[in-house]
Design an enzyme around this catalytic site. Structure first.
Site, mmCIF file in Angstrom:
data_model
loop_
_atom_site.group_PDB
_atom_site.id
_atom_site.type_symbol
_atom_site.label_atom_id
_atom_site.label_comp_id
_atom_site.label_asym_id
_atom_site.label_seq_id
_atom_site.Cartn_x
_atom_site.Cartn_y
_atom_site.Cartn_z
ATOM 1 N N ASP A 110 -8.091 -5.501 -0.557
ATOM 2 C CA ASP A 110 -8.480 -6.331 -1.704
ATOM 3 C C ASP A 110 -8.179 -7.811 -1.479
ATOM 4 O OD1 ASP A 110 -9.490 -4.266 -3.227
ATOM 5 O OD2 ASP A 110 -7.530 -3.732 -4.007
ATOM 6 N N HIS A 123 0.850 -1.191 0.000
ATOM 7 C CA HIS A 123 0.000 0.000 0.000
ATOM 8 C C HIS A 123 0.879 1.231 0.000
ATOM 9 C CE1 HIS A 123 -3.195 2.794 1.135
ATOM 10 N NE2 HIS A 123 -4.003 1.864 0.656
HETATM 11 N N1 COA Z 1 4.042 -7.454 -4.648
HETATM 12 C C1 COA Z 1 5.383 -7.539 -4.712
HETATM 13 N N2 COA Z 1 6.202 -6.519 -4.415
HETATM 14 C C2 COA Z 1 5.644 -5.372 -4.046
HETATM 15 C C3 COA Z 1 4.253 -5.223 -3.928
HETATM 16 C C4 COA Z 1 3.454 -6.322 -4.253
HETATM 17 N N3 COA Z 1 2.135 -6.236 -4.177
HETATM 18 N N4 COA Z 1 3.974 -3.968 -3.521
HETATM 19 C C5 COA Z 1 5.147 -3.346 -3.368
HETATM 20 N N5 COA Z 1 6.142 -4.194 -3.671
HETATM 21 C C6 COA Z 1 7.562 -3.922 -3.606
HETATM 22 C C7 COA Z 1 8.026 -3.177 -4.839
HETATM 23 O O1 COA Z 1 8.403 -4.056 -5.877
HETATM 24 C C8 COA Z 1 9.182 -2.412 -4.273
HETATM 25 O O2 COA Z 1 10.252 -3.317 -4.100
HETATM 26 P P1 COA Z 1 11.737 -2.873 -4.476
HETATM 27 O O3 COA Z 1 12.030 -1.712 -3.546
HETATM 28 O O4 COA Z 1 12.542 -4.097 -4.198
HETATM 29 O O5 COA Z 1 11.687 -2.455 -5.912
HETATM 30 C C9 COA Z 1 8.705 -2.037 -2.881
HETATM 31 O O6 COA Z 1 7.783 -3.039 -2.519
HETATM 32 C C10 COA Z 1 8.053 -0.682 -2.819
HETATM 33 O O7 COA Z 1 7.036 -0.617 -3.791
HETATM 34 P P2 COA Z 1 6.448 0.696 -4.407
HETATM 35 O O8 COA Z 1 5.912 0.404 -5.776
HETATM 36 O O9 COA Z 1 7.407 1.836 -4.285
HETATM 37 O O10 COA Z 1 5.279 0.996 -3.440
HETATM 38 P P3 COA Z 1 4.076 1.913 -3.805
HETATM 39 O O11 COA Z 1 3.765 2.682 -2.606
HETATM 40 O O12 COA Z 1 4.269 2.699 -5.046
HETATM 41 O O13 COA Z 1 3.005 0.810 -4.167
HETATM 42 C C11 COA Z 1 1.029 -0.286 -4.592
HETATM 43 C C12 COA Z 1 1.745 0.729 -3.691
HETATM 44 C C13 COA Z 1 -0.377 -0.495 -4.019
HETATM 45 C C14 COA Z 1 0.922 0.283 -6.018
HETATM 46 C C15 COA Z 1 1.823 -1.602 -4.615
HETATM 47 O O14 COA Z 1 1.973 -2.096 -3.312
HETATM 48 C C16 COA Z 1 1.187 -2.649 -5.515
HETATM 49 O O15 COA Z 1 1.424 -2.638 -6.723
HETATM 50 N N6 COA Z 1 0.346 -3.561 -4.936
HETATM 51 C C17 COA Z 1 -0.363 -4.540 -5.712
HETATM 52 C C18 COA Z 1 -1.657 -3.983 -6.228
HETATM 53 C C19 COA Z 1 -2.680 -3.805 -5.143
HETATM 54 O O16 COA Z 1 -2.882 -4.657 -4.318
HETATM 55 N N7 COA Z 1 -3.366 -2.671 -5.222
HETATM 56 C C20 COA Z 1 -4.395 -2.337 -4.269
HETATM 57 C C21 COA Z 1 -3.931 -1.212 -3.413
HETATM 58 S S1 COA Z 1 -5.095 -0.846 -2.142
#
Ligand code: COA
Length: 385
Positions: A321, A270
Site C-alpha cells: 500500500d 505486515h
Molecule cells: N506503524 C507503527 N507501528 C507498527 C506498525 C505500523 N504500521 N505496524 C506494526 N507496528 C508495531 C506495533 O505497534 C507493535 O509494536 P509494539 O510491539 O511496540 O506494540 C509491533 O509493531 C507489532 O505489531 P502487531 O500489531 O502485532 O503486528 P500485526 O502483525 O498484528 O500487524 C498490521 C500487521 C498490518 C495490522 C500492522 O502492521 C498495521 O497496522 N499496519 C498499518 C496498516 C497497513 O499498512 N495495513 C496494510 C497491510 S498489507
C-alpha cells in the site's frame, strides 16, 4: 474435544489448503514468482491464471479479453442507483452495494442451483462461478469509473474497444487514453494486488462460501473486510500522511511524535512479512519512475526518509500500500478510489478462492475461548437491582 490451539488474530494458524498462491519463500501465484509476473505478464493474463489455473494461450487470452469487454456494460438500474445516492457517498460503500445489486441482474446467477450440494450441481456451480467471476472482474472496474463520473456531474463512458483492462479503467475514468508508461505502471499495481493467500478479505470470502452461500454474498463480505484501514484502506492514507509531513526535514520529528502516541503508519508492517514485502519493492521502482516523469520527486524523498527511519528504529518495512498510494497519486487518480482499485484487482483472487473452497468444502467454524462470567442462575426480574 481436541486439544485447544489459541492464536489471537489466528496468527501463524494454517486454516486451509490452497493451490492459488503462497507467501512462503517469496510470493508466487500458482508457482510463478511475483517478480516474473510483474515483469512478463499483464493483469488479464494473471487474472485468467488465478481463475482458470494456468496462464492463457494466445487464443484463450483473446477470448477472455472479449468476454471482459462485453461484461463491462452495466445495468441501467445500477446507473440509476448511482444518480440517486447522496453526494460524497464513499466509493467502497458504493462498490459494496453495487456488487449486491448486480446479483439481481446476472443471468448466470439466476441459474444458481437451489440445492448446490447435490453431486450433479457441483459441475454447474463451477461453471457458473467461472462466468460470474469474469463478469464481476469487468463490472467492478466499470462501476468504479461510472460512479466516479456521475458523482462529479459527468456522464459515464462506454468502453473503448481494444483497450487493455488497465487502460480501459483509466479511460472510462478520465475520458482519455493514458500513455503507455502510465498504463504499464497501473497494470503492474493490479498484478501485485490480485492475490495474497489467506489475507483477511479472502478469508472472509472463504468463510462465507464455506456455508455454501452464493459468490455475490462472499464478495460483498470481502469488500467489507478490505475496506478497513488495517487491510486495503491503508493505501488511501499514504498521500495525506506525506502531505502532513510536507518536507524531508520534518520526517523524524513527525514520526517520533506519532510513535509516541502509539499511532500506526499506514502502509508499513505486515502480519506475515517481517523483513519486507517484495511487492512493495517492485512497485516502489514504478512509483519512483512515475514521480520522475511527472515532476513529483519531493514525495519520493520524504518517502525514503520515512522508510529509513522506520526500518532503523522499529524494524518496520513498507507493504504494497505504501508505493501504491504514491503511484496512484502520480497517475492523477483521486485518493478516494485507491482502495476500490485494490478491490477491483483482488476480485480475481477472491473468486479463485471461492472456486477452490467449493472444490473441497468444509464449513469454517472455529471455537472461542470463553472469558465471561462463571456459571450462574437467572434472578427473577423484580430482584435485579
Ligand atoms: N506503524 C507503527 N507501528 C507498527 C506498525 C505500523 N504500521 N505496524 C506494526 N507496528 C508495531 C506495533 O505497534 C507493535 O509494536 P509494539 O510491539 O511496540 O506494540 C509491533 O509493531 C507489532 O505489531 P502487531 O500489531 O502485532 O503486528 P500485526 O502483525 O498484528 O500487524 C498490521 C500487521 C498490518 C495490522 C500492522 O502492521 C498495521 O497496522 N499496519 C498499518 C496498516 C497497513 O499498512 N495495513 C496494510 C497491510 S498489507
Amino acid at each position: 474435544m481436541s486439544t485447544e490451539i489459541y492464536a489471537p488474530g489466528l496468527e501463524g494458524v494454517v486454516a486451509g489448503e490452497t493451490a492459488i498462491s503462497t507467501v512462503e519463500g517469496g510470493l508466487c501465484y500458482r508457482g510463478y514468482p511475483i517478480t516474473e509476473l510483474a515483469e512478463k505478464t499483464t493483469y488479464e493474463e494473471v487474472a485468467y491464471m488465478l481463475l482458470h489455473g494456468e496462464l492463457p494461450r494466445p487464443a484463450e487470452l483473446e477470448a477472455f479479453r472479449q468476454r471482459l469487454e462485453r461484461h463491462r456494460q452495466l445495468p441501467d438500474a445500477l446507473l440509476r442507483f448511482f444518480r440517486a445516492l447522496p453526494p460524497d457517498t464513499p466509493m467502497m460503500d458504493v462498490l459494496r452495494t453495487s456488487v449486491s445489486l448486480l446479483t439481481h441482474f446476472d443471468p448466470d446467477y439466476h441459474r444458481w442451483p437451489k440445492e448446490p450440494t447435490a453431486p450433479a450441481a457441483l459441475a454447474l456451480v463451477q461453471d457458473l462461478l467461472s462466468k460470474i467471476s469474469e463478469r464481476l472482474l469487468a463490472q467492478m472496474a466499470a462501476a468504479i469509473a461510472a460512479y466516479f463520473r456521475i458523482s462529479r456531474g459527468l456522464e459515464p463512458l462506454a468502453p473503448k474497444s481494444g483497450l487493455s483492462h488497465a487502460a480501459q479503467f483509466l479511460y472510462q475514468l478520465t475520458g482519455e487514453v493514458p500513455d503507455d508508461p502510465a498504463v504499464r505502471a497501473f497494470d503492474v499495481s493490479l498484478i501485485l494486488y490480485a492475490e495474497h493467500e489467506f489475507n483477511a478479505s479472502t478469508f472472509t470470502a472463504r468463510v462465507i462460501t464455506s456455508t455454501l452461500s452464493d459468490p455475490y454474498s462472499a464478495i460483498v463480505g470481502a469488500l467489507g473486510a478490505l475496506k478497513g484501514p488495517l487491510h486495503g484502506g491503508a493505501n488511501e492514507h499514504v498521500m495525506p500522511f506525506l502531505r502532513r509531513i510536507a518536507t524531508p526535514e520534518r520526517v523524524e520529528e513527525h514520526l517520533q511524535a506519532m510513535l509516541a502516541r502509539k499511532e500506526r503508519v499506514m502502509g508499513f508492517g505486515h502480519r506475515v512479512y517481517k523483513t519486507g514485502d517484495l511487492r512493495a519493492t517492485i512497485l516502489s521502482t514504478w512509483a519512483a519512475r512515475l514521480a520522475q516523469s511527472r515532476g513529483e520527486t519531493q514525495w519520493e524523498v520524504i518517502a525514503q526518509r520515512v522508510e529509513e527511519y522506520l526500518r532503523t528504529t522499529k524494524n518496520l518495512h513498507p507493504n504494497l500500500d505504501w508505493p501504491a498510494g504514491r503511484l496512484y497519486y502520480y497517475l492523477g487518480l483521486p485518493i478516494s478510489l485507491y482502495t476500490p482499485i485494490f478491490a477491483a484487482s483482488r476480485v480475481a483472487g477472491w473468486c479463485a478462492h471461492i472456486r477452490e473452497q467449493w472444490q473441497a468444502n468444509r464449513l469454517i467454524r472455529p471455537r472461542a475461548r470463553y472469558i465471561g462470567p462463571p456459571l450462574r442462575l437467572v434472578p427473577p426480574l423484580q430482584e435485579r437491582v
